[in-house]
Design a protein around this motif. Structure first.
Motif, short mmCIF file in Angstrom:
data_model
loop_
_atom_site.label_atom_id
_atom_site.label_comp_id
_atom_site.label_asym_id
_atom_site.label_seq_id
_atom_site.Cartn_x
_atom_site.Cartn_y
_atom_site.Cartn_z
N GLN A 30 0.80 -1.23 0.00
CA GLN A 30 0.00 0.00 0.00
C GLN A 30 0.83 1.28 0.00
N ALA A 107 -4.73 -5.60 -2.01
CA ALA A 107 -4.97 -4.16 -2.11
C ALA A 107 -5.32 -3.76 -3.54
N ARG A 108 -5.28 -4.72 -4.46
CA ARG A 108 -5.59 -4.47 -5.87
C ARG A 108 -7.00 -4.95 -6.24
N THR A 110 -10.10 -4.00 -5.63
CA THR A 110 -11.06 -3.02 -6.16
C THR A 110 -10.63 -2.52 -7.53
N GLU A 111 -9.32 -2.31 -7.71
CA GLU A 111 -8.81 -1.85 -9.00
C GLU A 111 -9.13 -2.84 -10.12
N SER A 414 -10.80 2.54 -4.47
CA SER A 414 -10.32 1.59 -3.46
C SER A 414 -10.57 2.08 -2.05
N GLY A 420 -14.34 -1.46 -0.07
CA GLY A 420 -13.20 -1.26 -0.96
C GLY A 420 -11.92 -1.82 -0.34
N ALA A 421 -10.97 -2.17 -1.21
CA ALA A 421 -9.76 -2.86 -0.76
C ALA A 421 -8.94 -2.04 0.22
#
Length: 501
Positions: A30, A107-108, A110-111, A414, A420-421
């Protein structure tokens, strides 16, 4: 900004970072400091150039997008090899994209949420199928979601990839000593190895900017990342040092816990504090703050006040910025607290990074908020530890920031989508979710600007993420360092760097 001088071959370059990076795993990471390390060892399908334009990196050309916007195709390089000796091919891209999207804690997620399927249509050809048109995808593939990982390392190490990262890049991972250093060495398997001059790059976390500057002057480090305005002012008169700077595409602000009771990616719950449960209390807190004065006192006037997530560098920015940031209104804040019927002073804890600059920011926020009826206690923490605490929901408010992306979705989705992540705030709002979804599918720039203007207004009305200022990216290097590049994404690029001839 780039140094165009040629560098000689050989030598070790030491880069002082503002904090210790989190996981060296592109799926889970992150932090901006982590992205700086990745820039040397994990190339992406696409990159941004000095002008902020998208350019191919591991892909051979910009992606082709079907008329309905739901199919994206591209080819990848045939001459690239991962640091563990595995060849890059379409299957490796497919494996990496699926991992980025699906691994627990990604952490990706949502992207890459709109990605329905990824397949290899040839040895070096990839097809991505989308659930709906997804305008930001090319820029998403120019960041960590576009980093291609060795499938051999993924299979062997799983979630322990962070301790054995293997990508395509000018340098490869050698060792990490937590809190002290990350060491990379030149990768002779790299497809463009002749353009790489250094033998080794060492990244050292040095949170105190004054100490980073002292190490620069002594020659113990050659590059200082994320230098603060206080140090920059001093550097301007030092003939042995050179300043690189670029506008930031991100933001810095204060995040408030309104529903993070179970951690990232979980359904928002109820935070039973005045700040967490009543938007009027949060609005009162924001009214107590003076963005211009914060910039002047803490940052020597060298940053810019901010009150929204969309980067001024974004193509749609002129259509989004409807007005100037609101002025401080202490009396209005007191009135809101009275309407909310809360006992004053309203007490809460503000978690900040344990750097001198962040502590100064915390003290100024503390003082301003006191005038309106708040009692703020500061909780300084090491940055990676702070992320763990805030991701888990163990906080009232924290210094929240993001290095920024050119496409506005990258600064919003995000963080502000329900579940969201990286939604550490526990925000859940159907209207915000709807606007984010519309912004992702809309291709017309004028219509996107209208959507993001409405979205910004809606987000600001929640007073959950209070945008305060935009940094400038300040990097300091010794005058004998040539070939260094610092662009608007804030990354320190050392592929072509070295000691001047």
């Amino acid at each position: 900004m780039a140094d165009g001088r040629e560098a000689r071959d050989g030598g070790t370059l030491t880069v002082a970072l503002a904090s210790d990076p989190d996981k060296l795993d592109p799926s889970l990471a992150q932090t901006l400091v982590g992205r700086t390390v990745f820039a040397s060892m994990c190339e992406k399908l696409y990159d941004s150039d000095e002008d902020g334009q998208l350019v191919p990196q591991l892909a051979t050309e910009l992606p082709e997008i079907s008329d309905d916007g739901r199919t994206v195709t591209f080819d990848v390089r045939e001459d690239a090899t991962f640091s563990d000796g595995t060849k890059l091919d379409a299957d490796a891209v497919v494996t990496s994209l699926k991992r980025h999207r699906d691994i627990a804690g990604s952490a990706r997620a949502t992207e890459l949420g709109p990605v329905e399927g990824v397949e290899a249509t040839g040895p070096y050809s990839v097809r991505i199928t989308l659930k709906q048109p997804y305008t930001p995808l090319p820029t998403v593939l120019a960041d960590r979601a576009g980093m291609v990982l060795s499938p051999k390392a993924i299979e062997k190490y799983g979630k322990n990839f962070t301790n054995h990262p293997s990508c395509v890049g000018p340098f490869k991972y050698k060792e990490r000593v937590g809190g002290d250093r990350i060491v990379l060495v030149k990768d002779d398997k790299y497809y463009d190895a002749d353009a790489v001059h250094l033998d080794q790059v060492i990244y050292r976390p040095i949170p105190d900017g004054n100490v980073r500057l002292a190490n620069l002057r002594s020659g113990d480090v050659q590059i200082g990342d994320q230098m603060t305005p206080v140090e920059v002012t001093s550097v301007l008169t030092d003939p042995k040092l050179k300043l690189f700077n670029s506008p930031s595409m991100g933001y810095q602000g204060i995040g408030i816990n309104v529903g993070n009771t179970k951690g990232l990616g979980e359904q928002p719950g109820r935070i039973d504090t005045p700040l967490g449960r009543d938007v009027r209390v949060r609005e009162a807190f924001e009214k107590s703050l003076d963005r211009k004065l914060i910039n002047k006192i803490v940052f020597q006037g060298m940053y810019e006040p901010a009150c929204g997530p969309v980067s001024p560098k974004s193509a749609i920015a002129p259509g989004v910025r409807a007005s100037e940031c609101p002025e401080r209104d202490v009396e209005g804040a007191k009135k809101l607290l009275k309407e909310a019927g809360v006992k004053t002073p309203v007490r809460f804890e503000y978690t900040v990074n344990n750097t001198p600059e962040d502590i100064r920011l915390g003290q100024v926020v503390q003082s301003m908020a006191k005038d309106a009826g708040f009692q703020v206690s500061l909780r300084p923490m090491e940055y990676a530890s702070m992320l763990e605490e805030t991701d888990s929901g163990r906080y009232d408010a924290f210094r929240s920031g993001w290095s920024g992306r050119l496409d506005p979705d990258g600064n919003i989705a995000s963080f502000l989508t329900t579940r969201g992540a990286m939604n550490a705030y526990g925000l859940g709002d159907e209207k915000i979710d709807e606007l984010i979804a519309r912004g992702r599918t809309e291709g017309d720039q004028g219509e996107r600007a209208k959507i993001y203007r409405e979205l910004t207004e809606k987000v600001n009305a929640e007073h959950t993420l209070i945008y305060l200022y935009r940094q400038k990216n300040y990097v300091v290097a010794g005058k004998d360092i040539a070939g260094l590049r610092v662009y608007g994404d804030g990354l320190v690029r050392v592929k072509s760097a070295g000691y001047a001839r």
